[in-house]
Design an enzyme around this catalytic site. Structure first.
Site, PDB file in Angstrom:
ATOM      1  N   CYS A   7       0.857  -1.200   0.000  1.00 36.47           N
ATOM      2  CA  CYS A   7       0.000   0.000   0.000  1.00 36.47           C
ATOM      3  C   CYS A   7       0.886   1.241   0.000  1.00 36.47           C
ATOM      4  O   CYS A   7       0.590   2.223  -0.687  1.00 36.47           O
ATOM      5  CB  CYS A   7      -0.932   0.014   1.207  1.00 36.47           C
ATOM      6  SG  CYS A   7      -2.388  -1.038   1.025  1.00 36.47           S
ATOM      7  N   HIS A  46      -6.107  -2.403  -1.462  1.00 34.62           N
ATOM      8  CA  HIS A  46      -5.575  -3.450  -0.583  1.00 34.62           C
ATOM      9  C   HIS A  46      -6.499  -4.662  -0.585  1.00 34.62           C
ATOM     10  O   HIS A  46      -7.594  -4.634  -0.027  1.00 34.62           O
ATOM     11  CB  HIS A  46      -5.398  -2.946   0.846  1.00 34.62           C
ATOM     12  CG  HIS A  46      -4.810  -3.995   1.750  1.00 34.62           C
ATOM     13  ND1 HIS A  46      -3.456  -4.236   1.825  1.00 34.62           N
ATOM     14  CD2 HIS A  46      -5.401  -4.900   2.572  1.00 34.62           C
ATOM     15  CE1 HIS A  46      -3.240  -5.236   2.656  1.00 34.62           C
ATOM     16  NE2 HIS A  46      -4.404  -5.661   3.123  1.00 34.62           N
ATOM     17  N   ASN A  86       1.648 -16.292  -5.205  1.00 29.10           N
ATOM     18  CA  ASN A  86       1.800 -17.069  -3.976  1.00 29.10           C
ATOM     19  C   ASN A  86       0.637 -16.688  -3.065  1.00 29.10           C
ATOM     20  O   ASN A  86       0.413 -15.499  -2.822  1.00 29.10           O
ATOM     21  CB  ASN A  86       3.131 -16.746  -3.308  1.00 29.10           C
ATOM     22  CG  ASN A  86       4.317 -17.144  -4.174  1.00 29.10           C
ATOM     23  OD1 ASN A  86       4.253 -18.115  -4.928  1.00 29.10           O
ATOM     24  ND2 ASN A  86       5.400 -16.388  -4.095  1.00 29.10           N
ATOM     25  N   THR A  94       4.550 -13.878   1.371  1.00 24.23           N
ATOM     26  CA  THR A  94       5.188 -13.141   2.466  1.00 24.23           C
ATOM     27  C   THR A  94       4.607 -11.736   2.631  1.00 24.23           C
ATOM     28  O   THR A  94       4.622 -11.198   3.725  1.00 24.23           O
ATOM     29  CB  THR A  94       6.715 -13.040   2.264  1.00 24.23           C
ATOM     30  OG1 THR A  94       6.983 -12.383   1.026  1.00 24.23           O
ATOM     31  CG2 THR A  94       7.352 -14.416   2.246  1.00 24.23           C
ATOM     32  N   HIS A  97      -0.566  -8.505   0.524  1.00 19.70           N
ATOM     33  CA  HIS A  97      -1.265  -7.591  -0.385  1.00 19.70           C
ATOM     34  C   HIS A  97      -1.156  -8.265  -1.749  1.00 19.70           C
ATOM     35  O   HIS A  97      -0.034  -8.543  -2.212  1.00 19.70           O
ATOM     36  CB  HIS A  97      -0.594  -6.211  -0.361  1.00 19.70           C
ATOM     37  CG  HIS A  97      -1.188  -5.184  -1.284  1.00 19.70           C
ATOM     38  ND1 HIS A  97      -1.556  -3.909  -0.864  1.00 19.70           N
ATOM     39  CD2 HIS A  97      -1.457  -5.216  -2.620  1.00 19.70           C
ATOM     40  CE1 HIS A  97      -2.021  -3.214  -1.891  1.00 19.70           C
ATOM     41  NE2 HIS A  97      -1.966  -3.985  -2.968  1.00 19.70           N
ATOM     42  N   HIS A  99      -0.498  -9.745  -5.163  1.00 17.95           N
ATOM     43  CA  HIS A  99       0.478  -9.388  -6.185  1.00 17.95           C
ATOM     44  C   HIS A  99       0.773 -10.591  -7.059  1.00 17.95           C
ATOM     45  O   HIS A  99       0.649 -11.737  -6.633  1.00 17.95           O
ATOM     46  CB  HIS A  99       1.773  -8.857  -5.561  1.00 17.95           C
ATOM     47  CG  HIS A  99       2.388  -9.781  -4.557  1.00 17.95           C
ATOM     48  ND1 HIS A  99       1.936  -9.887  -3.263  1.00 17.95           N
ATOM     49  CD2 HIS A  99       3.419 -10.663  -4.667  1.00 17.95           C
ATOM     50  CE1 HIS A  99       2.666 -10.783  -2.618  1.00 17.95           C
ATOM     51  NE2 HIS A  99       3.566 -11.271  -3.451  1.00 17.95           N
ATOM     52  N   HIS A 101       3.785 -12.123  -9.640  1.00 22.26           N
ATOM     53  CA  HIS A 101       5.185 -12.032 -10.060  1.00 22.26           C
ATOM     54  C   HIS A 101       5.247 -12.324 -11.559  1.00 22.26           C
ATOM     55  O   HIS A 101       4.783 -13.378 -12.006  1.00 22.26           O
ATOM     56  CB  HIS A 101       6.034 -13.104  -9.356  1.00 22.26           C
ATOM     57  CG  HIS A 101       6.043 -13.022  -7.860  1.00 22.26           C
ATOM     58  ND1 HIS A 101       7.129 -12.564  -7.149  1.00 22.26           N
ATOM     59  CD2 HIS A 101       5.111 -13.365  -6.923  1.00 22.26           C
ATOM     60  CE1 HIS A 101       6.870 -12.631  -5.841  1.00 22.26           C
ATOM     61  NE2 HIS A 101       5.646 -13.117  -5.688  1.00 22.26           N
TER      62      HIS A 101
HETATM   63  P1  5GP Z   1       5.557 -13.153  -1.952  1.00 18.04           P
HETATM   64  O1  5GP Z   1       6.514 -14.099  -1.298  1.00 18.04           O
HETATM   65  O2  5GP Z   1       4.634 -12.507  -0.956  1.00 18.04           O
HETATM   66  O3  5GP Z   1       4.819 -13.784  -3.106  1.00 18.04           O
HETATM   67  O4  5GP Z   1       6.442 -12.045  -2.640  1.00 18.04           O
HETATM   68  C1  5GP Z   1       6.731 -10.815  -2.071  1.00 18.04           C
HETATM   69  C2  5GP Z   1       7.791 -10.187  -2.951  1.00 18.04           C
HETATM   70  O5  5GP Z   1       7.897  -8.823  -2.621  1.00 18.04           O
HETATM   71  C3  5GP Z   1       9.178 -10.793  -2.761  1.00 18.04           C
HETATM   72  O6  5GP Z   1       9.637 -11.293  -4.020  1.00 18.04           O
HETATM   73  C4  5GP Z   1      10.022  -9.643  -2.252  1.00 18.04           C
HETATM   74  O7  5GP Z   1      11.329  -9.653  -2.781  1.00 18.04           O
HETATM   75  C5  5GP Z   1       9.234  -8.435  -2.716  1.00 18.04           C
HETATM   76  N1  5GP Z   1       9.356  -7.269  -1.855  1.00 18.04           N
HETATM   77  C6  5GP Z   1       9.175  -7.216  -0.504  1.00 18.04           C
HETATM   78  N2  5GP Z   1       9.327  -5.962  -0.060  1.00 18.04           N
HETATM   79  C7  5GP Z   1       9.604  -5.195  -1.149  1.00 18.04           C
HETATM   80  C8  5GP Z   1       9.861  -3.796  -1.322  1.00 18.04           C
HETATM   81  O8  5GP Z   1       9.854  -2.986  -0.398  1.00 18.04           O
HETATM   82  N3  5GP Z   1      10.106  -3.368  -2.590  1.00 18.04           N
HETATM   83  C9  5GP Z   1      10.110  -4.223  -3.671  1.00 18.04           C
HETATM   84  N4  5GP Z   1      10.355  -3.693  -4.870  1.00 18.04           N
HETATM   85  N5  5GP Z   1       9.863  -5.544  -3.525  1.00 18.04           N
HETATM   86  C10 5GP Z   1       9.617  -6.019  -2.291  1.00 18.04           C
HETATM   87 ZN    ZN Z   2      -1.839  -3.276   1.078  1.00 19.73          ZN
END
Ligand code: 5GP
Ligand code: ZN
Length: 113
Positions: A7, A46, A86, A94, A97, A99, A101
């Protein structure tokens, strides 16, 4: 969500390496790239996870999915790419919110680890 990192990226509080932005979504390079191209596509709204998407978010989800091909073209992913979501604990989400990839410029393996 005041304590949500994505957010904060969406509202400009935390800077990101943005590749695309409009009033509904923002796309930026992942801070810890897992491929030569690793971009995150997020709704500005969000939504905690894919599991919590509502009927009212249908159009937003469609907008995100259609943006993928534009990004792939802009980022030169001519040989294909992988789109990953994920979700939850077992999905190794992790950041809570929603997202997606977008990964490319290397040969992906299957199955994932
Ligand atoms: P998840 O594991 O939730 O699918 O992926 C979260 C992704 O967010 C991870 O690949 C991590 O590297 C990325 N990430 C976490 N914090 C930040 C941030 O502050 N800036 C950017 N650009 N990526 C982030
Ligand atoms: Zn959020």
């Amino acid at each position: 969500m005041s304590d949500c990192i994505f957010c904060k990226i969406a509202n400009g509080e935390i800077p990101s390496n943005t590749v695309y932005e409009d009033d509904q979504i923002i796309c930026f390079h992942d801070a810890d790239p897992q491929a030569p191209v690793h971009v995150l596509i997020i709704p500005k709204k969000h939504i905690p996870s894919l599991d919590e998407v509502k009927e009212e978010d249908k159009e937003l989800l469609g907008t995100i999915m259609l943006k993928v091909q534009d990004l792939a073209k802009d980022l030169g992913l001519d040989n294909g790419y992988r789109l990953v979501n994920n979700c939850g604990e077992d999905g190794f989400q992790t950041v809570k919110h929603l997202h997606f990839h977008l990964l490319g410029k290397r040969k992906m393996t299957w199955p994932p680890g």
